[in-house]
Design a protein around this motif. Structure first.
Motif, PDB file in Angstrom:
ATOM      1  N   VAL A  49       3.714 -10.193  -5.593  1.00 65.83           N
ATOM      2  CA  VAL A  49       5.142 -10.661  -5.617  1.00 65.83           C
ATOM      3  C   VAL A  49       5.808  -9.785  -4.382  1.00 65.83           C
ATOM      4  N   LEU A  50       5.119  -8.673  -3.996  1.00 68.73           N
ATOM      5  CA  LEU A  50       5.975  -8.200  -2.821  1.00 68.73           C
ATOM      6  C   LEU A  50       6.162  -8.877  -1.563  1.00 68.73           C
ATOM      7  N   PRO A  51       5.107  -9.460  -1.161  1.00 70.20           N
ATOM      8  CA  PRO A  51       5.322 -10.166   0.289  1.00 70.20           C
ATOM      9  C   PRO A  51       6.223 -11.415   0.071  1.00 70.20           C
ATOM     10  N   ASP A  98       0.877  -1.165   0.061  1.00 67.87           N
ATOM     11  CA  ASP A  98       0.128  -0.125   0.081  1.00 67.87           C
ATOM     12  C   ASP A  98       0.858   1.332  -0.005  1.00 67.87           C
ATOM     13  N   ALA A  99       1.851   1.252   0.982  1.00 69.30           N
ATOM     14  CA  ALA A  99       2.847   2.512   0.813  1.00 69.30           C
ATOM     15  C   ALA A  99       3.483   2.769  -0.622  1.00 69.30           C
ATOM     16  N   PHE A 100       3.820   1.442  -1.201  1.00 67.13           N
ATOM     17  CA  PHE A 100       4.517   1.639  -2.412  1.00 67.13           C
ATOM     18  C   PHE A 100       3.578   2.196  -3.401  1.00 67.13           C
ATOM     19  N   LEU A 101       2.565   1.605  -3.493  1.00 66.04           N
ATOM     20  CA  LEU A 101       1.257   2.044  -4.282  1.00 66.04           C
ATOM     21  C   LEU A 101       0.812   3.439  -4.427  1.00 66.04           C
ATOM     22  N   ALA A 102       1.015   3.802  -3.186  1.00 67.91           N
ATOM     23  CA  ALA A 102       0.478   5.436  -2.981  1.00 67.91           C
ATOM     24  C   ALA A 102       1.604   6.485  -3.535  1.00 67.91           C
TER      25      ALA A 102
END
Length: 142
Positions: free
Chosen positions: A67-69, A33-37
């Protein structure tokens, strides 16, 4: 770090450097979520380090959440801005040196040691966001 073009303000430079730091932190913490923001709302483009093209924030979100997790369980990357070009006051390009490192206690081998991302940023409503990016893996010369 080299800065070129007509620099709108030191505050813009500082916001862009903070955005690059936020990419590093989101990736390291596997915080999708932080990345997508950090992306523009609808029309963003992301090209992964392996060349997969992702068009639009929804597609980037689906890929990132898949893929990130677990992606940084064994290693992480640091991001150091190398060159910042202001194309115009609301468009900037930043080249980043990416270095990978193993997490303490990891027994894995690093598949690559460096990357060379480039981010095309747009300033909308006073905020810098990623409009397009290429996350390139650097392959050592033979």
């Amino acid at each position: 770090m080299k800065i070129s073009g007509q620099i709108p303000s030191q505050a813009d430079v500082d916001q862009i450097l903070a955005l690059v730091a936020a990419v590093e932190e989101a990736q390291s913490k596997e915080d999708a979520d932080a990345f997508l923001a950090l992306f523009r709302d609808d029309d963003s483009l992301w090209v992964t380090g392996h060349g997969k093209r992702l068009y639009g924030r929804d597609t980037i979100a689906e890929f990132t959440r898949r893929v990130l997790p677990g992606a940084t369980k064994e290693s992480y990357a640091t991001y150091t801005p190398d060159h910042l070009l202001f194309v115009r006051p609301d468009i900037a390009v930043v080249n980043v040196n990416q270095k990978y490192a193993l997490r303490p206690g990891s027994t894995a081998e690093l598949p690559v040691e460096t990357g060379s991302p480039v981010y095309l940023l747009a300033k909308d409503d006073g905020e810098w966001r990623i409009a397009a990016a290429q996350n390139t893996v650097v392959v050592p010369e033979a």
